[in-house]
Design a protein around this motif. Structure first.
Motif, short mmCIF file in Angstrom:
data_model
loop_
_atom_site.label_atom_id
_atom_site.label_comp_id
_atom_site.label_asym_id
_atom_site.label_seq_id
_atom_site.Cartn_x
_atom_site.Cartn_y
_atom_site.Cartn_z
N PHE A 91 -30.37 -125.35 7.19
CA PHE A 91 -30.83 -126.29 6.16
C PHE A 91 -31.45 -125.54 4.97
O PHE A 91 -31.14 -125.85 3.81
N LEU A 92 -32.28 -124.55 5.26
CA LEU A 92 -32.92 -123.80 4.17
C LEU A 92 -31.91 -123.01 3.36
O LEU A 92 -32.05 -122.88 2.14
N ALA A 93 -30.87 -122.48 4.02
CA ALA A 93 -29.91 -121.62 3.35
C ALA A 93 -28.88 -122.39 2.53
O ALA A 93 -28.48 -121.93 1.45
N PHE A 94 -28.45 -123.56 3.02
CA PHE A 94 -27.32 -124.24 2.40
C PHE A 94 -27.69 -125.57 1.71
O PHE A 94 -26.89 -126.07 0.93
N ASN A 176 -31.82 -115.04 7.10
CA ASN A 176 -31.41 -113.86 6.36
C ASN A 176 -29.90 -113.65 6.45
O ASN A 176 -29.23 -113.32 5.45
N SER A 177 -29.32 -113.87 7.62
CA SER A 177 -27.87 -113.73 7.79
C SER A 177 -27.12 -114.78 6.99
O SER A 177 -26.11 -114.49 6.34
N LEU A 178 -27.61 -116.00 7.04
CA LEU A 178 -26.93 -117.09 6.32
C LEU A 178 -26.99 -116.89 4.81
O LEU A 178 -26.04 -117.22 4.10
N MET A 179 -28.10 -116.34 4.33
CA MET A 179 -28.22 -116.11 2.89
C MET A 179 -27.30 -114.98 2.43
O MET A 179 -26.94 -114.91 1.24
N ARG A 180 -26.92 -114.09 3.33
CA ARG A 180 -26.03 -112.99 2.98
C ARG A 180 -24.56 -113.40 2.93
O ARG A 180 -23.72 -112.63 2.44
N ILE A 181 -24.24 -114.56 3.45
CA ILE A 181 -22.85 -115.00 3.46
C ILE A 181 -22.37 -115.27 2.04
O ILE A 181 -23.01 -115.99 1.28
N ASP A 182 -21.25 -114.68 1.68
CA ASP A 182 -20.66 -114.89 0.36
C ASP A 182 -20.14 -116.33 0.28
O ASP A 182 -19.26 -116.73 1.05
N ARG A 183 -20.69 -117.08 -0.65
CA ARG A 183 -20.29 -118.48 -0.78
C ARG A 183 -18.83 -118.63 -1.17
O ARG A 183 -18.21 -119.69 -0.97
N ASN A 184 -18.25 -117.57 -1.73
CA ASN A 184 -16.83 -117.63 -2.09
C ASN A 184 -15.95 -117.73 -0.85
O ASN A 184 -14.86 -118.31 -0.90
N LEU A 185 -16.41 -117.16 0.26
CA LEU A 185 -15.66 -117.27 1.50
C LEU A 185 -15.59 -118.72 1.97
O LEU A 185 -14.55 -119.19 2.44
N ILE A 186 -16.71 -119.41 1.83
CA ILE A 186 -16.74 -120.82 2.22
C ILE A 186 -15.85 -121.65 1.30
O ILE A 186 -15.08 -122.51 1.75
N ALA A 187 -15.93 -121.35 0.00
CA ALA A 187 -15.10 -122.08 -0.97
C ALA A 187 -13.62 -121.82 -0.70
O ALA A 187 -12.78 -122.74 -0.79
N ALA A 188 -13.27 -120.58 -0.36
CA ALA A 188 -11.87 -120.26 -0.08
C ALA A 188 -11.38 -120.99 1.16
O ALA A 188 -10.23 -121.48 1.20
N LEU A 207 -20.45 -114.97 10.97
CA LEU A 207 -21.24 -114.14 10.06
C LEU A 207 -22.74 -114.26 10.31
O LEU A 207 -23.52 -113.43 9.82
N SER A 208 -23.15 -115.29 11.06
CA SER A 208 -24.57 -115.45 11.37
C SER A 208 -24.95 -114.81 12.70
O SER A 208 -26.13 -114.77 13.06
#
Length: 285
Positions: A91-94, A176-188, A207-208
């Protein structure tokens, strides 16, 4: 002269922390390991070499039951801290875009740490007791006709208090792991037609895993050695290896307590090693 100084400078820089490491970690552990082989006559201990302390542990039904109870606490606390910690971190990350609100909500998560562990545990007693708020609420809404004893001085109370104490140690590394995820990967993944569940399963969760592993190491190591929470929240009715070691030290059975400490350390390191072999956490460090 200058080149000579440069060659020894790194060693001089690491000398203080090396001495601290040796003096306050390696030396005490080595001492415990040595004492674990000493003989105990019932009123005094004698330097020597004997395997009786370890033999007593592995042949005693009480000791084995205590270790199983400790593993039960570890498993339950790890499970519930993960179940609670992952959604909070997610919740905090996304869902929180503002850094200011992320900081504020993180501070809310740290509120329990503003007081000592003892006070945090004692605060559950007026809530869980027979005359506590929870029992009064259940009686008031008609779910029960008499107070329920299982809420306090039980395994339930022990697990609840530990989850309360250690959930933050699971939240922080996962966040910390969730914040490191490249949002472009999710968009792709979404552009490729992946559903929300597929994005979570194939992108976010893998990735988490390093954060989950780090949080698990924190929670497992803290829970394995717990004895204060077990003593207070179970009313002395539950057992753990940490509590057993504390009682053995109180009765001056230092060799037996040292043997239990060595076994507990080995088991904890084995669990950590298993986690590290399964999940690569180097990307988080």
């Amino acid at each position: 002269m200058f080149k000579s100084w440069k060659s020894v400078e790194p060693y001089l820089l690491v000398t203080p922390q090396t001495l601290v490491f040796l003096l306050f970690l390696v030396f005490p552990i080595a001492t415990i390991f040595i004492v674990s082989f000493w003989e105990f006559t019932g009123y005094s201990m004698t330097p020597g070499f004997t395997l009786d302390n370890y033999r007593n542990i592995f042949t005693s039904q009480v000791s084995l039951a205590t270790y199983l109870n400790t593993f039960k606490f570890v498993g339950l606390v790890w499970f519930f801290t993960l179940i609670i910690g992952f959604p909070v971190a997610y919740f905090l990350a996304f869902y929180i875009d503002s850094l200011r609100w992320q900081i504020i909500l993180f501070l809310v998560c740290t509120i329990p740490f503003w007081t000592s562990n003892i006070i945090r545990m004692i605060s559950w007693i007026p809530f869980l007791g027979r005359e506590g708020l929870l029992n009064k609420l259940l009686i008031g809404i008609g779910l029960t006709q008499q107070p329920i004893d299982i809420f306090l001085f039980s395994d339930f109370a022990v697990v609840l208090a530990m989850v309360h104490l250690y959930t933050l140690f699971m939240i922080v590394p996962i966040f910390n792991s969730l914040m490191r995820i490249d949002r472009n990967l999710i968009a792709a993944a979404e552009d490729a037609g992946a559903s929300g569940f597929q994005v979570f399963k194939e992108v976010i969760l893998p990735l988490s895993l390093p954060g989950i592993a780090i949080g698990s190491i924190f929670v497992v190591t803290l829970t394995m050695g717990e004895f204060v929470t077990v003593r207070l929240m179970s009313g002395g009715q539950a057992a753990s290896v940490g509590y057993l070691i504390r009682n053995q030290i109180g009765s001056l059975q230092y060799p037996l307590a040292a043997a239990n400490a060595v076994i507990l350390l080995v088991v904890t390191l084995a669990i950590i090693f298993g986690i590290l072999r399964t999940i690569d956490i180097r990307k988080e460090l």
